[in-house]
Design a protein around this motif. Structure first.
Motif, PDB file in Angstrom:
ATOM      1  N   MET A  53       5.087  -6.455  -0.449  1.00 32.90           N
ATOM      2  CA  MET A  53       4.569  -5.722   0.350  1.00 32.90           C
ATOM      3  C   MET A  53       4.847  -4.132  -0.188  1.00 32.90           C
ATOM      4  O   MET A  53       5.766  -3.606  -0.513  1.00 32.90           O
ATOM      5  N   LEU A  54       3.709  -3.651  -0.962  1.00 34.41           N
ATOM      6  CA  LEU A  54       3.912  -2.447  -1.750  1.00 34.41           C
ATOM      7  C   LEU A  54       2.944  -1.348  -1.012  1.00 34.41           C
ATOM      8  O   LEU A  54       1.775  -1.264  -0.857  1.00 34.41           O
ATOM      9  N   ILE A  59      10.904  -1.226   7.030  1.00 30.46           N
ATOM     10  CA  ILE A  59      10.658  -2.563   7.145  1.00 30.46           C
ATOM     11  C   ILE A  59      11.822  -3.274   6.065  1.00 30.46           C
ATOM     12  O   ILE A  59      12.548  -4.226   6.659  1.00 30.46           O
ATOM     13  N   LEU A  60      11.683  -3.001   4.969  1.00 24.29           N
ATOM     14  CA  LEU A  60      12.495  -3.724   4.115  1.00 24.29           C
ATOM     15  C   LEU A  60      14.069  -3.468   4.304  1.00 24.29           C
ATOM     16  O   LEU A  60      14.885  -4.259   4.188  1.00 24.29           O
ATOM     17  N   MET A  61      14.326  -2.392   4.564  1.00 22.34           N
ATOM     18  CA  MET A  61      15.580  -2.052   4.918  1.00 22.34           C
ATOM     19  C   MET A  61      16.166  -2.663   6.262  1.00 22.34           C
ATOM     20  O   MET A  61      17.283  -3.293   6.213  1.00 22.34           O
ATOM     21  N   ASP A  62      15.134  -2.706   7.031  1.00 20.21           N
ATOM     22  CA  ASP A  62      15.900  -3.685   8.287  1.00 20.21           C
ATOM     23  C   ASP A  62      15.745  -5.180   7.736  1.00 20.21           C
ATOM     24  O   ASP A  62      16.810  -6.006   8.323  1.00 20.21           O
ATOM     25  N   LYS A  89      12.347  -5.922  -5.888  1.00 18.81           N
ATOM     26  CA  LYS A  89      10.960  -5.602  -6.247  1.00 18.81           C
ATOM     27  C   LYS A  89      10.031  -5.725  -5.078  1.00 18.81           C
ATOM     28  O   LYS A  89       8.855  -6.044  -5.018  1.00 18.81           O
ATOM     29  N   TYR A  90      10.447  -5.301  -3.996  1.00 18.71           N
ATOM     30  CA  TYR A  90       9.699  -5.168  -2.519  1.00 18.71           C
ATOM     31  C   TYR A  90       9.224  -6.657  -2.115  1.00 18.71           C
ATOM     32  O   TYR A  90       8.077  -6.915  -1.541  1.00 18.71           O
ATOM     33  N   GLN A 138      -5.261   5.269   1.652  1.00 13.92           N
ATOM     34  CA  GLN A 138      -3.964   4.831   1.674  1.00 13.92           C
ATOM     35  C   GLN A 138      -3.932   3.593   2.494  1.00 13.92           C
ATOM     36  O   GLN A 138      -4.688   3.254   3.304  1.00 13.92           O
ATOM     37  N   GLY A 139      -2.697   2.820   2.197  1.00 15.51           N
ATOM     38  CA  GLY A 139      -2.344   1.731   2.828  1.00 15.51           C
ATOM     39  C   GLY A 139      -1.219   0.822   2.333  1.00 15.51           C
ATOM     40  O   GLY A 139      -0.384   1.508   1.531  1.00 15.51           O
ATOM     41  N   ILE A 140      -1.411  -0.408   2.409  1.00 15.25           N
ATOM     42  CA  ILE A 140      -0.361  -1.542   1.729  1.00 15.25           C
ATOM     43  C   ILE A 140      -0.851  -2.581   1.140  1.00 15.25           C
ATOM     44  O   ILE A 140      -1.808  -3.197   1.968  1.00 15.25           O
ATOM     45  N   LEU A 141      -0.381  -2.804   0.120  1.00 21.00           N
ATOM     46  CA  LEU A 141      -1.217  -3.871  -0.808  1.00 21.00           C
ATOM     47  C   LEU A 141      -0.006  -4.938  -0.826  1.00 21.00           C
ATOM     48  O   LEU A 141       1.111  -4.914  -0.821  1.00 21.00           O
ATOM     49  N   ILE A 142      -0.596  -6.168  -0.313  1.00 23.85           N
ATOM     50  CA  ILE A 142       0.353  -7.244  -0.049  1.00 23.85           C
ATOM     51  C   ILE A 142       0.089  -8.444  -0.936  1.00 23.85           C
ATOM     52  O   ILE A 142      -1.376  -8.698  -0.989  1.00 23.85           O
TER      53      ILE A 142
END
Length: 325
Positions: A163-164, A145-148, A262-263, A45-49
């Motif tokens: 950042m997905l 993060i995106l909401m902030d 689109k993030y 699991q993680g974050i693709l940037i």
């Protein structure tokens, strides 16, 4: 004899030191320290940037941003560094085999103890960074993060583009993806849960997958979980993100994909005024293109056959009149 024993002991220490040095040299390197896998693997699991060329700076920005919001959501990270506990007594170890075994055990323990909350691993594609996560819900963290950023319009990164969150991975083969998705999609789409959705697909360094086939099959699985799930390409409740890198398929289901551009971290912080200016420029550009196309069509427009014949018929009486004159 005493000199010989000292020399033998010194040789043992040198041998052990060389072994330890070699083991340390083999330890994989990566930002943030810590052990664990160093490349994108199944089960992660993680974050693709995605970034703009500068991957090293992207990793630095990612650590800064993720640690900032990770501490807010989950509290400060706690971990122990087993290396700090290593004793110097092994230098006096006479039994080389026992010393080597002890060092290997300590390295293994140290690796397990030093697994970090966020750890950069090789993604397998250019301009793409993957941050493996432990004890974190990637979708929840990235959405926060995106909401902030969307609310404050405060720009916090320069090279990070999108950042997905990635909540699941499987082999990038159709049968594997279908089998994995049947269970993976259940929290969002299995009755009584339902929602509108779209599927966004991207493949890197992979040529054996078909975009149309993947979207068709995954959409079919969502429909089979609950027939009330409907496709909405304009403003869906959920967006299924499919990111394929080599032979690994990364999946996630995210909310507010349209709202958060689109993030994209660069787009989401733009003010409404900037967005309006961009839209006007885009509309003007599209208008100019349409006008160019219209003019080009008029310039290349052929005379219709009936118009041509009519012109010829009209010309004949004139010719006759000229002859009579």
């Amino acid at each position: 004899m005493a000199a010989s024993e000292q020399q033998a002991a010194a040789m043992k220490r040198r041998h052990k030191a060389q072994y330890v040095s070699g083991q340390q040299a083999k330890r994989p390197r990566g930002g943030g320290g810590g052990g664990g896998p160093r490349q994108l693997e199944l089960g992660m699991q993680g974050i693709l940037i995605t970034c703009n060329m500068n991957e090293r700076k992207c990793v630095g920005e990612a650590y800064s941003l993720l640690n900032e919001y990770g501490d807010l959501l989950y509290g400060p990270e706690k971990f122990t560094n087993q290396d700090d506990r290593l004793s110097g007594s092994e230098e006096e170890e006479d039994d080389v085999e026992a010393a080597l075994k002890k060092e290997v055990d300590q390295i293994r323990t140290s690796t397990e103890q030093k697994l970090r909350r966020f750890q950069s691993v090789e993604s397998g594609a250019n301009n793409v960074v993957f941050i493996r996560t432990l004890g974190v819900e990637p979708e929840k963290l990235v959405h926060h993060i995106l909401m902030d950023l969307h609310t404050t319009k405060k720009k916090k990164t320069r090279v990070i583009l999108r950042m997905l969150p990635i909540s699941g991975t499987c082999k990038a083969f159709m049968e594997d993806m279908k089998k994995y998705s049947e269970t993976f999609f259940e929290p969002w789409f299995k009755a009584p849960n339902k929602g509108t959705f779209q599927i966004v697909y991207k493949a890197r360094n992979n040529s054996h997958m078909s975009r149309e086939e993947v979207i068709k099959e995954l959409a079919g699985i969502v429909g089979s979980l609950n027939p009330e799930n409907k496709v909405d390409l304009n403003n869906p409740q959920y967006t299924i993100v499919v990111e394929i890198i080599k032979n690994v398929c990364c999946l996630s289901v995210v909310k507010d994909y349209v709202l958060f551009r689109k993030y994209n971290l660069q787009e989401v912080v733009k003010s409404n005024k900037e967005e309006l200016v961009q839209q006007n420029l885009l509309s003007a550009s599209q208008g100019e293109k349409l006008e160019e196309i219209k003019l080009a069509e008029e310039d290349t427009k052929e005379v219709k056959p009936e118009d041509k014949n009519q012109g010829e018929e009209e010309a004949k009486p004139n010719e006759s009149n000229n002859q009579q004159a």
